[in-house]
Design a protein around this motif. Structure first.
Motif, PDB file in Angstrom:
ATOM      1  N   ALA A 163      -8.019   8.108  14.026  1.00  0.00           N
ATOM      2  CA  ALA A 163      -6.926   7.382  13.892  1.00  0.00           C
ATOM      3  C   ALA A 163      -6.356   7.156  12.605  1.00  0.00           C
ATOM      4  CB  ALA A 163      -7.362   5.949  14.457  1.00  0.00           C
ATOM      5  N   ALA A 164      -7.081   6.976  11.228  1.00  0.00           N
ATOM      6  CA  ALA A 164      -6.555   6.939  10.178  1.00  0.00           C
ATOM      7  C   ALA A 164      -5.804   7.868   9.758  1.00  0.00           C
ATOM      8  CB  ALA A 164      -7.747   6.480   9.105  1.00  0.00           C
ATOM      9  N   SER A 165      -6.198   9.040   9.892  1.00  0.00           N
ATOM     10  CA  SER A 165      -5.634  10.418   9.455  1.00  0.00           C
ATOM     11  C   SER A 165      -4.295  10.347  10.328  1.00  0.00           C
ATOM     12  CB  SER A 165      -6.628  11.615   9.626  1.00  0.00           C
ATOM     13  OG  SER A 165      -5.910  12.759   9.268  1.00  0.00           O
ATOM     14  N   ALA A 166      -4.321  10.054  11.470  1.00  0.00           N
ATOM     15  CA  ALA A 166      -3.165  10.206  12.317  1.00  0.00           C
ATOM     16  C   ALA A 166      -2.061   9.350  11.951  1.00  0.00           C
ATOM     17  CB  ALA A 166      -3.426  10.051  13.695  1.00  0.00           C
ATOM     18  N   LEU A 167      -2.542   8.044  11.679  1.00  0.00           N
ATOM     19  CA  LEU A 167      -1.469   6.981  11.196  1.00  0.00           C
ATOM     20  C   LEU A 167      -0.972   7.536   9.850  1.00  0.00           C
ATOM     21  CD1 LEU A 167       0.122   4.285  11.263  1.00  0.00           C
ATOM     22  CD2 LEU A 167      -2.267   3.298  10.385  1.00  0.00           C
ATOM     23  N   THR A 168      -1.773   7.964   9.023  1.00  0.00           N
ATOM     24  CA  THR A 168      -1.522   8.228   7.432  1.00  0.00           C
ATOM     25  C   THR A 168      -0.440   9.372   7.958  1.00  0.00           C
ATOM     26  OG1 THR A 168      -3.422   7.690   6.682  1.00  0.00           O
ATOM     27  CG2 THR A 168      -2.121   9.240   5.410  1.00  0.00           C
ATOM     28  N   HIS A 169      -0.547  10.310   8.553  1.00  0.00           N
ATOM     29  CA  HIS A 169       0.335  11.824   8.690  1.00  0.00           C
ATOM     30  C   HIS A 169       1.866  11.355   9.529  1.00  0.00           C
ATOM     31  CE1 HIS A 169      -3.124  13.720   7.442  1.00  0.00           C
ATOM     32  NE2 HIS A 169      -2.290  14.509   7.009  1.00  0.00           N
ATOM     33  N   VAL A 170       1.659  10.563  10.348  1.00  0.00           N
ATOM     34  CA  VAL A 170       2.951   9.960  11.051  1.00  0.00           C
ATOM     35  C   VAL A 170       3.704   9.281   9.784  1.00  0.00           C
ATOM     36  CG1 VAL A 170       3.807   8.332  12.586  1.00  0.00           C
ATOM     37  CG2 VAL A 170       1.790   9.640  13.294  1.00  0.00           C
ATOM     38  N   THR A 171       2.913   8.474   9.271  1.00  0.00           N
ATOM     39  CA  THR A 171       3.790   7.662   8.128  1.00  0.00           C
ATOM     40  C   THR A 171       4.351   8.484   7.102  1.00  0.00           C
ATOM     41  OG1 THR A 171       2.288   5.851   8.374  1.00  0.00           O
ATOM     42  CG2 THR A 171       3.581   5.981   6.188  1.00  0.00           C
ATOM     43  N   ILE A 173       0.661  -1.222  -0.080  1.00  0.00           N
ATOM     44  CA  ILE A 173      -0.009   0.080  -0.073  1.00  0.00           C
ATOM     45  C   ILE A 173       0.826   1.311   0.026  1.00  0.00           C
ATOM     46  CG2 ILE A 173      -1.723   1.377   1.433  1.00  0.00           C
ATOM     47  CD1 ILE A 173      -2.901  -1.125   2.342  1.00  0.00           C
ATOM     48  N   GLY A 174       1.962   1.132   0.875  1.00  0.00           N
ATOM     49  CA  GLY A 174       2.819   2.523   0.901  1.00  0.00           C
ATOM     50  C   GLY A 174       3.619   2.754  -0.422  1.00  0.00           C
ATOM     51  N   PHE A 175       4.099   1.660  -0.847  1.00  0.00           N
ATOM     52  CA  PHE A 175       4.845   1.647  -2.223  1.00  0.00           C
ATOM     53  C   PHE A 175       3.839   2.236  -3.202  1.00  0.00           C
ATOM     54  CE2 PHE A 175       6.611   0.242  -6.065  1.00  0.00           C
ATOM     55  CZ  PHE A 175       8.039   0.433  -5.928  1.00  0.00           C
ATOM     56  N   CYS A 176       2.636   1.780  -3.723  1.00  0.00           N
ATOM     57  CA  CYS A 176       1.828   2.092  -4.615  1.00  0.00           C
ATOM     58  C   CYS A 176       1.292   3.605  -4.038  1.00  0.00           C
ATOM     59  CB  CYS A 176       0.547   1.297  -4.706  1.00  0.00           C
ATOM     60  SG  CYS A 176       1.090  -0.426  -5.331  1.00  0.00           S
ATOM     61  N   ALA A 177       0.955   3.791  -3.187  1.00  0.00           N
ATOM     62  CA  ALA A 177       0.516   5.382  -2.838  1.00  0.00           C
ATOM     63  C   ALA A 177       1.821   6.265  -3.116  1.00  0.00           C
ATOM     64  CB  ALA A 177       0.095   5.300  -1.460  1.00  0.00           C
ATOM     65  N   GLY A 187       6.492   3.588   1.299  1.00  0.00           N
ATOM     66  CA  GLY A 187       6.792   4.756   0.800  1.00  0.00           C
ATOM     67  C   GLY A 187       8.197   5.323   0.604  1.00  0.00           C
ATOM     68  N   VAL A 188       9.169   4.994   1.507  1.00  0.00           N
ATOM     69  CA  VAL A 188      10.351   5.376   1.212  1.00  0.00           C
ATOM     70  C   VAL A 188      11.036   4.483   0.077  1.00  0.00           C
ATOM     71  CG1 VAL A 188      12.709   5.302   2.248  1.00  0.00           C
ATOM     72  CG2 VAL A 188      10.736   5.927   3.560  1.00  0.00           C
TER      73      VAL A 188
END
Length: 243
Positions: A43-51, A11-15, A207-208
């Motif tokens: 919680a979803a927004s928080a997790l996404t932004h920390v990532t 998910i992180g890679f594709c996004a 993502g990285v």
């Protein structure tokens, strides 16, 4: 490696491939996936932004290396975005802001079609003296925090639609997003605490790994297909979230 971790890496890679190439959609894709597995909006927004602290840092550095960044635009965009992001994160952690999602989606769908229209007309870039840049940053940061994503679609589409060079906008938006994301994440941590963030490891890894690839695509892609891609991503992700 566990199957669950692998799923979040993918998910992180594709996004991030999409976000790095078009300057948008990492938050939208990740938040949609997290909501689908049962996390509440805050919680979803928080997790996404920390990532995104890690992915936007990698993406911003890659865009700077490939000279896709207009530093004057960043200086006008980032501070306003940080203020808006802090306000939005505080509001989302305090009230139910789910009613905002349909309104944001309608706005983005309309702007996506506007970008497609602009892609097939003669393009005349404007100077960075556009007076609405801080306002766009403020609104983008606010809606990004409250909707779990939207900085890229709102800011990139608005600036490209107003005539700024798409390649410079994507690079500058990505770099500014790092500062905005740090502000939003700190606000969430202070208001919600540090919980339900185990999935961030997989999202960060994916993502990285993808960030340098997305930045390279921006440098290599021609202008018109890039604008068509921006419009298509805005419309597709926004229609999905609206439905």
């Amino acid at each position: 490696m566990s199957q669950e971790l692998l799923i979040f890496i993918v998910i992180g890679f594709c996004a991030q491939i999409v976000d790095g190439a078009l300057g948008m959609a990492f938050g939208v894709i990740c938040t949609t996936a997290l909501l689908s597995i049962g996390l509440p909006p805050a919680a979803a927004s928080a997790l996404t932004h920390v990532t995104e602290i890690f992915t936007t840092a990698a993406s911003g550095a890659s865009h700077a290396y490939h000279r896709n960044v207009d530093w004057k635009l960043v200086a006008r965009l980032a501070p306003a975005g940080m203020i808006g992001g802090a306000i939005g994160a505080y509001l989302l952690s305090s009230i139910d802001a789910s009613f905002m999602e349909p309104l944001v989606s309608i706005y983005l769908i309309g702007f996506g079609f506007f970008i497609l229209y602009k892609a097939f007309r003669q393009f005349q870039p404007r100077l960075v003296s556009d007076k609405l840049v801080p306002g766009i940053g403020l609104g983008g940061g606010l809606l990004d925090a409250m909707g779990g994503g939207g900085w890229g679609p709102i800011v990139t589409s608005s600036l490209v639609g107003r005539g700024h060079d798409p390649k410079k906008v994507i690079g500058s938006t990505s770099l500014s997003e790092f500062l905005v994301t740090v502000t939003i994440s700190l606000t969430f941590v202070l208001t919600l605490g540090w919980t339900q963030f185990n999935a961030a490891i997989g999202l960060i890894i994916g993502g990285v790994l993808a960030a340098p690839i997305g930045a390279l695509l921006v440098k290599r892609l021609p202008l018109r297909p890039l604008m068509v891609g921006v419009g298509a991503v805005i419309i597709g992700t926004s229609v999905y979230r609206f439905l």
